[in-house]
Write a protein that holds these residues in place. Structure first.
Motif, PDB file in Angstrom:
ATOM      1  N   GLY A  72       0.811  -1.219   0.000  1.00 25.16           N
ATOM      2  CA  GLY A  72       0.000   0.000   0.000  1.00 25.16           C
ATOM      3  C   GLY A  72       0.838   1.260   0.000  1.00 25.16           C
ATOM      4  O   GLY A  72       0.517   2.240  -0.695  1.00 25.16           O
ATOM      5  N   GLY A  73       1.940   1.269   0.766  1.00 28.63           N
ATOM      6  CA  GLY A  73       2.804   2.441   0.801  1.00 28.63           C
ATOM      7  C   GLY A  73       3.442   2.737  -0.539  1.00 28.63           C
ATOM      8  O   GLY A  73       3.723   3.895  -0.859  1.00 28.63           O
ATOM      9  N   ILE A  83      -8.603   4.972  -4.961  1.00 34.18           N
ATOM     10  CA  ILE A  83      -8.724   3.606  -5.466  1.00 34.18           C
ATOM     11  C   ILE A  83      -8.235   2.600  -4.433  1.00 34.18           C
ATOM     12  O   ILE A  83      -8.871   1.570  -4.179  1.00 34.18           O
ATOM     13  CB  ILE A  83      -7.928   3.453  -6.778  1.00 34.18           C
ATOM     14  CG1 ILE A  83      -8.563   4.306  -7.882  1.00 34.18           C
ATOM     15  CG2 ILE A  83      -7.859   1.995  -7.209  1.00 34.18           C
ATOM     16  CD1 ILE A  83      -7.781   4.300  -9.184  1.00 34.18           C
ATOM     17  N   LEU A  84      -7.100   2.895  -3.804  1.00 34.36           N
ATOM     18  CA  LEU A  84      -6.544   1.971  -2.818  1.00 34.36           C
ATOM     19  C   LEU A  84      -7.469   1.780  -1.621  1.00 34.36           C
ATOM     20  O   LEU A  84      -7.741   0.654  -1.196  1.00 34.36           O
ATOM     21  CB  LEU A  84      -5.187   2.488  -2.332  1.00 34.36           C
ATOM     22  CG  LEU A  84      -3.968   2.227  -3.214  1.00 34.36           C
ATOM     23  CD1 LEU A  84      -2.728   2.833  -2.578  1.00 34.36           C
ATOM     24  CD2 LEU A  84      -3.773   0.741  -3.435  1.00 34.36           C
ATOM     25  N   ILE A  85      -7.948   2.895  -1.072  1.00 36.24           N
ATOM     26  CA  ILE A  85      -8.726   2.816   0.165  1.00 36.24           C
ATOM     27  C   ILE A  85     -10.098   2.205  -0.076  1.00 36.24           C
ATOM     28  O   ILE A  85     -10.510   1.271   0.614  1.00 36.24           O
ATOM     29  CB  ILE A  85      -8.846   4.204   0.812  1.00 36.24           C
ATOM     30  CG1 ILE A  85      -7.457   4.721   1.209  1.00 36.24           C
ATOM     31  CG2 ILE A  85      -9.749   4.152   2.043  1.00 36.24           C
ATOM     32  CD1 ILE A  85      -7.442   6.165   1.669  1.00 36.24           C
ATOM     33  N   THR A  86     -10.832   2.735  -1.067  1.00 35.66           N
ATOM     34  CA  THR A  86     -12.177   2.206  -1.306  1.00 35.66           C
ATOM     35  C   THR A  86     -12.129   0.761  -1.778  1.00 35.66           C
ATOM     36  O   THR A  86     -12.934  -0.074  -1.352  1.00 35.66           O
ATOM     37  CB  THR A  86     -12.923   3.063  -2.354  1.00 35.66           C
ATOM     38  OG1 THR A  86     -12.152   3.131  -3.560  1.00 35.66           O
ATOM     39  CG2 THR A  86     -13.149   4.476  -1.834  1.00 35.66           C
ATOM     40  N   PRO A 124      -1.611   2.867   5.329  1.00 39.59           N
ATOM     41  CA  PRO A 124      -0.738   3.998   5.005  1.00 39.59           C
ATOM     42  C   PRO A 124      -1.413   5.042   4.134  1.00 39.59           C
ATOM     43  O   PRO A 124      -1.150   6.242   4.260  1.00 39.59           O
ATOM     44  CB  PRO A 124       0.450   3.343   4.281  1.00 39.59           C
ATOM     45  CG  PRO A 124       0.046   1.965   3.960  1.00 39.59           C
ATOM     46  CD  PRO A 124      -1.082   1.587   4.850  1.00 39.59           C
ATOM     47  N   SER A 125      -2.307   4.594   3.249  1.00 42.91           N
ATOM     48  CA  SER A 125      -3.017   5.539   2.391  1.00 42.91           C
ATOM     49  C   SER A 125      -3.965   6.414   3.195  1.00 42.91           C
ATOM     50  O   SER A 125      -4.099   7.617   2.931  1.00 42.91           O
ATOM     51  CB  SER A 125      -3.801   4.784   1.310  1.00 42.91           C
ATOM     52  OG  SER A 125      -2.923   4.065   0.471  1.00 42.91           O
TER      53      SER A 125
END
Length: 434
Positions: A72-73, A83-86, A124-125
């Motif tokens: 993720g980082g 995009i990463l979080i959802t 991290p996001s």
């Protein structure tokens, strides 16, 4: 204290979307807390496995979280936070529903590992998003988010004990629902931070010229040069901080993999274990004036706050090492440990956001990976030691880990003495006091 609480109206000075984000995060943390403290008891009581195997499950989940945070980082620069979080929360909801619908041990292991991985990707996001999106408020917002999330965790833990007494399956269904709602909320309302703001920093480890490419007004995330080798060489920023976080979480996992089975074998109802987390949340919510005084009197810099927080944790576990026969002693130990937690967890993303600028997602993923190694080692070690020798060796190991964290944060604070003095941020008013 009442006068401080009367100033809650000043929260309207914060951006409305920031408060909505924190409120949604509170709901999500409440849902997740219904499940996570009961994992050890679920594996033992429902799946019929030993406490050692329960620790192994938590190890698998934490190991996957380590990889998730590292991934993720790095993906933050390519895909961006939305995009990463959802995406990770949507997948997380599916995994939770899958756990609720199966009684297969192999399937449970697959779902729990996938859950750890996607949750690791989001962390991290999330922290970097808050630091970039509302950078002028980030110190108070990190603290406010921590308080609200942990109060939600405490409420969830209390409710989780009650729901688990009816059905463990309901805990996973409820958690999956709240996670899905949080993902939908983020998908609809999440706005990206200003691209220029994302490259600004207070005291970055890189020179300003490296943050914004000359001749361009805006720089996209995937155009940002990230020299990971160069970042890894800057060990004073992250190495001892990361080891400190790792040892902290090893010791803190004592509550779920040592104290939980101890309370269960003492013949106490599950609600007494959940009550410990309720106390944790109440201390976090009501203990802000005390920790503010501690910071002002003894910890004027962020790095010193980390050291003082580790000192509280070491005192807490030393106390319950000698006094754990009665439930009230566990309550007192939890209160001391909570004060340590309160001063540590919001300071790590704050320190990395302010000192590493655009590289914060990388360092947050790296530090979070070390923290998850602690979450991985602790339950496995404590679960097996508890099976073999009982509660006293478990608490002894937890106490030793807390002193190791104290040493790491002491070294970190000495390597970062030049850090600017922390401005006095009032959680209740949003004002700055010198």
């Amino acid at each position: 204290m009442l006068s401080s609480w009367n100033k809650l109206g000043h929260l309207r000075n914060y951006p409305r979307d920031a408060l909505l984000f924190i409120a949604a995060s509170f709901v999500n943390s409440t849902g997740k807390a219904i499940m996570w403290p009961l994992t050890t008891l679920y594996v033992h009581n429902v799946m019929g496995r030993s406490y050692g195997e329960a620790g192994l499950i938590v190890l698998y989940q934490a190991l996957c979280s380590v990889f998730g945070e590292l991934v993720g980082g790095n993906l933050y620069y390519r895909l961006g936070p939305k995009i990463l979080i959802t995406g990770s929360f949507l997948i997380s909801a599916c995994m939770l529903f899958g756990i609720a619908m199966t009684d297969s041990w192999p399937a449970y292991i697959v779902f729990i590992c996938a859950l750890g991985f996607v949750n690791g990707i989001a962390l991290p996001s999330l922290n970097a998003y808050v630091g970039f999106r509302w950078k002028e408020h980030r110190r108070t917002l990190y603290n406010l988010m921590y308080v609200c999330n942990n109060f939600g965790l405490s409420i969830g833990a209390m409710v989780g004990g009650l729901i688990a007494s009816i059905s463990f399956t309901l805990t996973y269904l409820f958690t999956g629902t709240t996670t899905l709602l949080f993902a939908v909320f983020l998908l609809l309302f999440m706005r990206l931070p200003s691209k220029v703001d994302s490259y600004k920093t207070i005291d970055s480890v890189q020179e300003p010229e490296q943050h914004i490419i000359e001749g361009k007004n805006e720089t996209t995330a995937n155009e940002m040069p990230v020299d990971r080798r160069s970042l890894l060489k800057n060990v004073s920023i992250y190495l001892f901080l990361s080891f400190g976080a790792m040892f902290f979480w090893i010791s803190f996992s004592l509550w779920s993999t040592g104290i939980a089975p101890y309370i269960d074998e003492q013949g106490l109802d599950l609600k007494f274990y959940s009550l410990l987390w309720t106390i944790n949340g109440l201390v976090i919510l009501l203990g802000q004036p005390f920790t503010s005084w501690i910071k002002k009197r003894f910890a004027p810099t962020i790095v010193r706050q980390m050291f003082v927080s580790a000192l509280f944790s070491a005192l807490a576990f030393t106390f319950i090492l000698f006094f754990h026969e009665h439930y009230i002693y566990l309550v007192l130990g939890m209160i001391l440990a909570t004060f340590g937690e309160m001063m540590l967890l919001p300071t790590i993303p704050t320190f990395l956001s302010e000192r590493t600028g655009v590289n914060a997602p990388f360092y947050m993923g790296l530090t979070g990976g070390f923290a998850n190694i602690g979450r991985m080692i602790g339950p496995l070690m404590f679960g097996n030691v508890y099976d073999w020798w009982g509660i006293v060796p478990v608490i002894l190991l937890g106490t030793m880990s807390s002193f190791a964290a104290l040493l790491m944060f002491y070294i970190h604070s000495n390597l970062n003495k030049k850090e600017e003095w922390v401005e006095r941020l009032s959680l209740m008013t949003g004002t700055i006091n010198k």
